[in-house]
Design a protein around this motif. Structure first.
Motif, mmCIF file in Angstrom:
data_model
loop_
_atom_site.group_PDB
_atom_site.id
_atom_site.type_symbol
_atom_site.label_atom_id
_atom_site.label_comp_id
_atom_site.label_asym_id
_atom_site.label_seq_id
_atom_site.Cartn_x
_atom_site.Cartn_y
_atom_site.Cartn_z
ATOM 1 N N GLN A 44 0.800 -1.225 0.000
ATOM 2 C CA GLN A 44 0.000 0.000 0.000
ATOM 3 C C GLN A 44 0.835 1.278 0.000
ATOM 4 O OE1 GLN A 44 -2.804 -1.938 -0.756
ATOM 5 N NE2 GLN A 44 -3.626 0.004 -0.034
ATOM 6 N N GLU A 45 2.145 1.150 -0.016
ATOM 7 C CA GLU A 45 3.034 2.308 0.065
ATOM 8 C C GLU A 45 2.652 3.179 1.266
ATOM 9 O OE1 GLU A 45 2.904 4.368 -3.637
ATOM 10 O OE2 GLU A 45 3.686 2.681 -4.795
ATOM 11 N N ARG A 86 -4.044 4.138 4.667
ATOM 12 C CA ARG A 86 -3.713 3.297 3.516
ATOM 13 C C ARG A 86 -3.502 1.844 3.916
ATOM 14 N NH1 ARG A 86 0.605 6.106 -0.615
ATOM 15 N NH2 ARG A 86 -0.542 8.036 -1.043
ATOM 16 N N CYS A 87 -3.005 1.625 5.128
ATOM 17 C CA CYS A 87 -2.626 0.289 5.591
ATOM 18 C C CYS A 87 -3.816 -0.678 5.574
ATOM 19 C CB CYS A 87 -2.066 0.394 7.007
ATOM 20 S SG CYS A 87 -1.532 -1.186 7.716
ATOM 21 N N THR A 88 -3.569 -1.884 5.051
ATOM 22 C CA THR A 88 -4.593 -2.936 5.075
ATOM 23 C C THR A 88 -4.337 -3.934 6.204
ATOM 24 O OG1 THR A 88 -3.351 -4.277 3.490
ATOM 25 C CG2 THR A 88 -5.028 -2.771 2.592
ATOM 26 N N PHE A 89 -3.313 -3.650 7.031
ATOM 27 C CA PHE A 89 -2.973 -4.514 8.164
ATOM 28 C C PHE A 89 -2.667 -5.939 7.701
ATOM 29 C CE2 PHE A 89 -5.241 -0.927 9.762
ATOM 30 C CZ PHE A 89 -4.673 -0.633 10.997
ATOM 31 N N VAL A 130 -19.777 5.619 5.311
ATOM 32 C CA VAL A 130 -19.391 5.218 3.962
ATOM 33 C C VAL A 130 -18.302 4.159 3.991
ATOM 34 C CG1 VAL A 130 -18.579 6.013 1.711
ATOM 35 C CG2 VAL A 130 -19.961 7.533 3.148
ATOM 36 N N THR A 131 -18.515 3.096 3.234
ATOM 37 C CA THR A 131 -17.512 2.052 3.044
ATOM 38 C C THR A 131 -17.289 1.868 1.551
ATOM 39 O OG1 THR A 131 -19.265 0.369 3.131
ATOM 40 C CG2 THR A 131 -18.076 0.827 5.176
ATOM 41 N N GLY A 132 -16.111 1.351 1.199
ATOM 42 C CA GLY A 132 -15.815 1.119 -0.212
ATOM 43 C C GLY A 132 -15.011 2.254 -0.825
ATOM 44 N N GLY A 170 -8.609 4.726 -0.738
ATOM 45 C CA GLY A 170 -8.694 3.865 -1.908
ATOM 46 C C GLY A 170 -8.270 2.448 -1.624
ATOM 47 N N GLY A 171 -7.540 2.248 -0.504
ATOM 48 C CA GLY A 171 -7.135 0.905 -0.113
ATOM 49 C C GLY A 171 -6.369 0.196 -1.217
#
Length: 247
Positions: free
Chosen positions: A53-54, A67-70, A170-172, A205-206
């Motif tokens: 995810q930089e 940004r982190c998706t863990f 809001v999700t997504g 933006g994930g």
């Protein structure tokens, strides 16, 4: 009727005592990162290179939780010499910049908009908007309505119509097809209203960060009041953020 009472006595109360009683999550849960700012620069660079995810800034030695998706890849470098993930699920933030962290977050209650507490402290109605989400964030939000969490006991509910809501959740990553629908939903919510960005997709933006097919950053469309990071955010992360910000 007697069978119902008997069943109730046998099962007992299934609702969690949180937040009065702390909850310890499973050891594999990845929450707030613990960062060693004195770690070798070579190790930090390796973590930055491996991060999909930089999200890691080498010079500042920070991680962008927006940004982190863990995914935990950075934790595998040098046996977690730079970063290890704790079981701390309290990740909500009032400002986007707060999510760029060196291992700590400001207390959310101290940064909440106090007039929101006065307006919605006793009753908060939210309209959930899935703006092209994968359904992970949505599923873990729905869990809050189960008997274990019982979100309604705090005066917080998700409603069907934006005209009955105090704000939107809001999700997504907000695809091009969902952009106008999201804006129309926001306009339908009567003022004063709140905007909550939940999950890394709506925050940055994930995994879809940089794609021309998504907006990615909800704050570029609407003024975001509360950020709840995660991929997806744990139900307790969402619950804690809502309670600290509004209650």
């Amino acid at each position: 009727m007697l069978k119902v009472f008997k069943n109730k006595l046998e099962q007992g109360c299934k609702t969690s005592a949180y937040p009065k009683v702390p909850i310890n999550l499973y050891h594999r849960f990845r929450g707030l990162p613990v960062i060693d700012s004195n770690c070798s620069s070579d190790v930090v660079r390796q973590c930055a290179v491996i991060c999909p995810q930089e999200a890691i800034d080498v010079s500042a030695r920070t991680i962008d939780l927006g940004r982190c998706t863990f995914c935990g890849q950075c934790e595998t470098v040098a046996n977690g010499a730079f970063v290890k993930f704790s079981q701390n699920f309290e990740l909500g933030a009032a400002n986007r910049s707060d999510l760029i962290t060196g291992g700590s977050l400001p207390a959310l209650a101290d940064h909440a908009k106090q007039h929101f507490k006065k307006l919605f402290g006793r009753s908060l109605q939210l309209r959930q908007v899935s703006a092209a989400g994968c359904n992970s964030c949505e599923a873990d939000t729905n869990v809050l309505n189960t008997p274990f969490f019982d979100l309604s006991r705090f005066g917080i509910d998700f409603v069907a119509s934006p005209r009955h809501a105090d704000g939107i959740h809001v999700t997504g990553p907000i695809s091009r097809n969902m952009r106008q629908a999201l804006l129309d939903t926001y306009e339908a919510v009567p003022a004063p209203k709140v905007v909550i960005a939940s999950g890394c997709c709506s925050i940055s933006g994930g995994p879809f960060y940089g794609s021309d097919e998504v907006v990615g950053d909800l704050n570029s469309l609407l003024p975001v009041d509360l950020y709840i990071p995660g991929c997806p955010p744990h139900p307790l992360t969402t619950l804690h953020a809502l309670l600290q910000y509004f209650k």
